[in-house]
Design an enzyme around this catalytic site. Structure first.
Site, mmCIF file in Angstrom:
data_model
loop_
_atom_site.group_PDB
_atom_site.id
_atom_site.type_symbol
_atom_site.label_atom_id
_atom_site.label_comp_id
_atom_site.label_asym_id
_atom_site.label_seq_id
_atom_site.Cartn_x
_atom_site.Cartn_y
_atom_site.Cartn_z
ATOM 1 N N GLN A 5 -7.715 -2.238 -9.668
ATOM 2 C CA GLN A 5 -7.512 -1.570 -10.961
ATOM 3 C C GLN A 5 -8.742 -1.465 -11.860
ATOM 4 O O GLN A 5 -9.005 -0.400 -12.432
ATOM 5 C CB GLN A 5 -6.389 -2.290 -11.734
ATOM 6 C CG GLN A 5 -6.024 -1.589 -13.019
ATOM 7 C CD GLN A 5 -4.937 -2.272 -13.842
ATOM 8 O OE1 GLN A 5 -4.812 -2.006 -15.018
ATOM 9 N NE2 GLN A 5 -4.139 -3.130 -13.236
ATOM 10 N N GLU A 127 -5.943 -9.684 -12.738
ATOM 11 C CA GLU A 127 -5.539 -9.490 -14.135
ATOM 12 C C GLU A 127 -5.099 -10.773 -14.852
ATOM 13 O O GLU A 127 -5.646 -11.160 -15.873
ATOM 14 C CB GLU A 127 -4.396 -8.463 -14.164
ATOM 15 C CG GLU A 127 -3.711 -8.293 -15.507
ATOM 16 C CD GLU A 127 -4.612 -7.658 -16.557
ATOM 17 O OE1 GLU A 127 -5.262 -6.660 -16.256
ATOM 18 O OE2 GLU A 127 -4.647 -8.164 -17.697
ATOM 19 N N ASP A 156 -7.903 -6.081 -16.490
ATOM 20 C CA ASP A 156 -8.345 -5.048 -15.545
ATOM 21 C C ASP A 156 -8.781 -3.771 -16.261
ATOM 22 O O ASP A 156 -9.952 -3.407 -16.269
ATOM 23 C CB ASP A 156 -7.196 -4.703 -14.588
ATOM 24 C CG ASP A 156 -7.080 -5.705 -13.451
ATOM 25 O OD1 ASP A 156 -8.021 -6.479 -13.244
ATOM 26 O OD2 ASP A 156 -6.044 -5.705 -12.779
ATOM 27 N N GLY A 235 -3.004 -10.083 -38.411
ATOM 28 C CA GLY A 235 -3.886 -9.407 -39.362
ATOM 29 C C GLY A 235 -3.722 -9.987 -40.759
ATOM 30 O O GLY A 235 -3.093 -11.038 -40.936
ATOM 31 N N GLY A 236 -4.253 -9.293 -41.739
ATOM 32 C CA GLY A 236 -4.214 -9.786 -43.114
ATOM 33 C C GLY A 236 -2.865 -9.579 -43.796
ATOM 34 O O GLY A 236 -2.632 -10.113 -44.879
HETATM 35 N N1 CAO Z 1 -16.574 -0.702 4.246
HETATM 36 C C1 CAO Z 1 -16.571 -1.913 4.813
HETATM 37 N N2 CAO Z 1 -16.278 -3.047 4.151
HETATM 38 C C2 CAO Z 1 -15.974 -2.908 2.850
HETATM 39 C C3 CAO Z 1 -15.950 -1.673 2.192
HETATM 40 C C4 CAO Z 1 -16.266 -0.530 2.942
HETATM 41 N N3 CAO Z 1 -16.281 0.665 2.391
HETATM 42 N N4 CAO Z 1 -15.599 -1.884 0.920
HETATM 43 C C5 CAO Z 1 -15.412 -3.177 0.768
HETATM 44 N N5 CAO Z 1 -15.624 -3.816 1.940
HETATM 45 C C6 CAO Z 1 -15.549 -5.229 2.218
HETATM 46 C C7 CAO Z 1 -16.508 -6.000 1.347
HETATM 47 O O1 CAO Z 1 -17.794 -5.944 1.881
HETATM 48 C C8 CAO Z 1 -15.876 -7.366 1.415
HETATM 49 O O2 CAO Z 1 -16.249 -8.012 2.621
HETATM 50 P P1 CAO Z 1 -17.023 -9.431 2.708
HETATM 51 O O3 CAO Z 1 -16.186 -10.400 1.937
HETATM 52 O O4 CAO Z 1 -17.062 -9.726 4.162
HETATM 53 O O5 CAO Z 1 -18.359 -9.293 2.111
HETATM 54 C C9 CAO Z 1 -14.387 -7.026 1.467
HETATM 55 O O6 CAO Z 1 -14.266 -5.710 1.907
HETATM 56 C C10 CAO Z 1 -13.665 -6.947 0.128
HETATM 57 O O7 CAO Z 1 -13.889 -7.958 -0.505
HETATM 58 P P2 CAO Z 1 -13.108 -8.560 -1.748
HETATM 59 O O8 CAO Z 1 -13.324 -10.016 -1.555
HETATM 60 O O9 CAO Z 1 -13.642 -7.920 -2.956
HETATM 61 O O10 CAO Z 1 -11.557 -8.174 -1.588
HETATM 62 P P3 CAO Z 1 -10.281 -9.098 -1.825
HETATM 63 O O11 CAO Z 1 -9.137 -8.197 -1.595
HETATM 64 O O12 CAO Z 1 -10.328 -10.339 -1.026
HETATM 65 O O13 CAO Z 1 -10.376 -9.510 -3.370
HETATM 66 C C11 CAO Z 1 -10.464 -9.088 -5.752
HETATM 67 C C12 CAO Z 1 -9.960 -8.634 -4.382
HETATM 68 C C13 CAO Z 1 -10.054 -8.048 -6.749
HETATM 69 C C14 CAO Z 1 -9.840 -10.441 -6.104
HETATM 70 C C15 CAO Z 1 -12.014 -9.215 -5.712
HETATM 71 O O14 CAO Z 1 -12.534 -8.007 -5.261
HETATM 72 C C16 CAO Z 1 -12.634 -9.551 -7.048
HETATM 73 O O15 CAO Z 1 -12.576 -10.689 -7.510
HETATM 74 N N6 CAO Z 1 -13.269 -8.563 -7.677
HETATM 75 C C17 CAO Z 1 -14.007 -8.763 -8.913
HETATM 76 C C18 CAO Z 1 -13.089 -8.909 -10.073
HETATM 77 C C19 CAO Z 1 -12.173 -7.718 -10.206
HETATM 78 O O16 CAO Z 1 -12.566 -6.588 -10.281
HETATM 79 N N7 CAO Z 1 -10.910 -8.022 -10.323
HETATM 80 C C20 CAO Z 1 -9.963 -6.988 -10.641
HETATM 81 C C21 CAO Z 1 -8.892 -7.005 -9.714
HETATM 82 S S1 CAO Z 1 -7.698 -5.825 -10.112
HETATM 83 O O17 CAO Z 1 -8.496 -4.691 -10.820
#
Ligand code: CAO
Length: 404
Positions: A5, A127, A156, A235-236
């Site tokens: 998101q 989130e 988010d 608020g106030g």
């Molecule tokens: N091709 C190949 N690999 C890809 C890719 C692509 N186009 N796009 C992403 N990937 C891979 C990444 O390289 C990563 O791999 P590695 O861990 O091996 O380096 C993996 O996909 C995705 O990683 P992730 O850890 O970000 O995904 P997740 O589902 O485990 O976690 C989330 C999701 C949201 C918790 C994490 O991305 C995060 O903390 N993001 C930052 C904070 C954030 O934006 N949170 C908001 C969440 S809701 O909006």
């Protein structure tokens, strides 16, 4: 390079402002939200379609040899790169900030992470984790009950919108210096920013020991931290949610009433309490502070005789700020929101028509035209040709490697 998101809300706003946003997704799978909370089998979910309007979509795996070359080309050609993967994910693909800067010194590279530098910088965050670690949950909820998260996605979508501001500032700066820069937004920081008034109250509590506009005053107790305050205004001017006619069966038959000092005489009169205006216990805002529970109970005796829209219709001409509790059902059907394109109906080749929230930021010369989200990989070949300059043979080779 955004998923779920926070990142997608940022790039969706940029797309509504007219940017050519190219969403890069993992071949075969795409953004996980395409398949989450599905209402129709095999069709992109509303979760995805409502966060990815007006974007072109390509699949690309920058971990393959051909994928790296294409990704490099995209960095050369584009103005802004946005990502919100777990900490270090883009570095592990072989594209740390230093490399990106080398490839394109004009690049603005923007990231959302859960936390800023410090003990939690490597943590993944969703989130509600941000709401809990940024001060929102601690200060939201009924008095003496469990902390509550709010339905507004302040962690988010809130961070996505903060990131938009950073990107636009960096673009303006680049127009003057020719240099791009790194833009980062931590979800914890964003939530705390949105909870700024509660940090205000923490310092007032430290100094005074009580918060006079909170429902705990004067009869309850205050601890060391800002307490949960139910529906108190923050608020106030004091405010509260009061019941309206039908509340016994309709969960949304309520209205928020702000007891603005300058509108108090009109409010007192309309609820049948003209006597308060000459009574030293009620005639001034300070005198009312220890009696807010009683005052709102008296207001509620009046509001329960009317439905929430009738209360709104009576109080607004009296300049009393108030707002009915509008459900999602009511908002979806509200004509004024349709007229301003804040609620928009979009057509999608797989799912047909659906509602989405349009651009809440209105520009007089540049209205947003809300378009559907892309299918997975819908624009891969077109972008590889037009933006990256690949030949048909290059595209076939990238396909053979699983890079696209
Ligand atoms: N091709 C190949 N690999 C890809 C890719 C692509 N186009 N796009 C992403 N990937 C891979 C990444 O390289 C990563 O791999 P590695 O861990 O091996 O380096 C993996 O996909 C995705 O990683 P992730 O850890 O970000 O995904 P997740 O589902 O485990 O976690 C989330 C999701 C949201 C918790 C994490 O991305 C995060 O903390 N993001 C930052 C904070 C954030 O934006 N949170 C908001 C969440 S809701 O909006």
């Amino acid at each position: 390079m955004t998923h779920v998101q926070s990142g997608p809300t940022c790039t969706q706003i940029l797309a509504w402002f007219g940017a050519d946003v190219i969403k890069v997704e993992r071949p075969g799978e795409g953004d996980p939200t395409r398949g989450q909370l599905r209402d129709k089998p095999g069709v992109d979910s509303l979760y995805f379609t409502m966060l990815n309007s007006n974007k072109r979509g390509i699949t690309l795996n920058p971990k393959t040899e051909a994928g790296k070359k294409i990704f490099r080309r995209l960095i050369e050609q584009c103005d802004v790169m946005v990502e919100n993967f777990a900490p270090g994910a883009i570095d592990r693909m072989g594209f740390p900030w230093e490399t990106i800067q080398q490839i394109n010194p004009r690049m603005i590279y923007a990231s959302v992470k859960g936390f800023g530098p410090g003990p939690y910088e490597d943590c993944k965050v969703y989130e509600n984790v941000a709401q809990c670690t940024g001060g929102a949950a601690s200060t939201t909820g009924e008095i003496d009950r469990v902390p509550l998260v709010t339905g507004a996605q302040i962690g988010d979508s809130g961070t996505g919108i903060h990131l938009v501001a950073g990107i636009l500032a960096a673009l303006l700066q680049r127009e003057k210096t020719g240099r791009g820069q790194r833009v980062t937004c931590a979800m914890q920081d964003t939530v705390l920013n949105l909870c700024r008034v509660k940090l205000r109250d923490q310092q007032r509590l430290d100094l005074c020991g009580v918060l006079q506009e909170y429902p705990q005053y004067p009869n309850g107790t205050f601890g060391k931290a800002v307490p949960r305050a139910g529906n108190a205004s923050g608020g106030g001017h004091p405010g509260w949610i009061v019941k309206c006619k039908g509340w016994e069966t309709d969960p949304d038959a309520y209205i928020y009433v702000v007891m603005q000092a300058q509108a108090f005489p009109a409010l007192a009169k309309v609820i049948g309490h003209a006597d308060w205006l000459d009574d030293p216990d009620f005639s001034t805002p300070n005198a009312r502070l220890p009696r807010l529970t009683h005052v709102f109970a008296e207001i509620e005796k009046w509001t329960t005789t009317l439905n929430k829209m009738e209360v709104m219709a009576i109080l607004n001409p009296l300049n009393v700020p108030c707002g009915p509790i509008l459900s999602m059902k009511e908002l979806a059907a509200e004509p004024s929101l349709r007229n301003t394109a804040t609620v928009v109906e979009v057509d999608h080749p797989q799912r047909g028509k659906y509602l989405t929230v349009g651009n809440p930021i209105k520009l007089s010369d540049s209205p947003s035209d809300v378009q559907r989200s892309p299918l997975l990989g819908e624009h891969t070949e077109e972008v590889l040709r037009d933006v990256c300059g690949l030949s048909d043979a290059d595209i076939q080779a990238a396909k053979a490697q699983g890079a696209i």
